[in-house]
Scaffold this motif. Sequence first.
Motif: not given
Length: 389
Positions: A231-239
């Motif tokens: 939950g700490n990771w949005s898709d944008d944050a991951f990319w």
Amino acid sequence: MRTQVVIVGGGPSGLLLGQLLHKHGIETVILERKTRDYVLARIRAGILETGLVNMMREAGVAERMDRECFVHHGTCISYENEMFDINFQELIGQNVIVYGQTEVTHDLYDARAAVGAKTMFEVENVEIHDADRDAPCVTFHAEGSTQRLDCDFVAGCDGFHGISRKTIPETVRREYEKVFPFGWLGILSETPPVHEELIYANSTRGFALCSMRNENLSRYYVQCDLSDKVGNWSDDAFWDELKRRLPDAIAEKLVTGPSIEKSIAPLRSFVTEPMRWGRLFLCGDAAHIVPPTGAKGLNTAASDVHYLYEALVQHYRDNDSEGIERYSERALARVWKAERFSWSTTNLLHRFPDQTPFDLKMQRAEIESLHYNETAQRWFAQNYVGLPY
């Protein structure tokens, strides 16, 4: 009920063992705790060694795999803005293929159903009895009643949390474990892979992996803290984080998109000895776990299946118990080599919280040695495509 071999666990190792034994007229019953749909929904690795590919062909379940798989002639390793290729085909004349574990399992279930071999799903309260005697049996609850299945042998293919390993008395088994101080955050996305080969990336921000399932389905990972949450990771944050860990030329080509699956997996090395107790045999994750860095999980399970399958055929066809007696010894000899490769590759590519400046220099020197030393690359290639059985 009675059968020759009870297989506890309906994952790919249990299914492959059952299919190979069926080819030799050896009857099996598979007991699976979950439903077929649940098993097929698991997202797992997709790198298949030469040995596993050949066993799928021997089992008669390779038609779709051979038609749809992606042949990989090598892999890439990056460190900071450098990237180099280790070409398996040029170095040792072999390759690996990419074909998802879900697809392997699907093919094996279809093949088992086609020959009418018995698989029982949603089986609970499994207990293995008298495995150290000549007439073992397995009791379980299924289809509304408690049932008993008498057999000659039991194959424990039920994973790390299954009952099979725990059936071996603690006074008999010895366990070896190393828990790594990080995990992998992985996503699956309907995007084209960033590169035709896998990329294993070492960076100051931590490890990353660029993998794929097919030409429009990619699997990416970044090293993360064990305490981290999906939950700490949005898709944008991951990319954004993935791009920071890749060479600039690769990051610029990365096609991003919504994730269709996201999870965090801890990393550990684990081996239990022995892998046989009487007429009970352990296969795959029931006996050993490897970090995913070297793509050895399913492949090491397959090598167990190879040794056990040959041992059981030798027993039934030739009335010869030599393979059964030596199963654990043979399986473990290869397991520990696979453990070493996975451990070595994990240490080579990840950032550890207690690394000193000296440790980081040594890690960099190891990577550069692999980059420029053909002998080191040949050793890596031999282990990656799979050591012989």
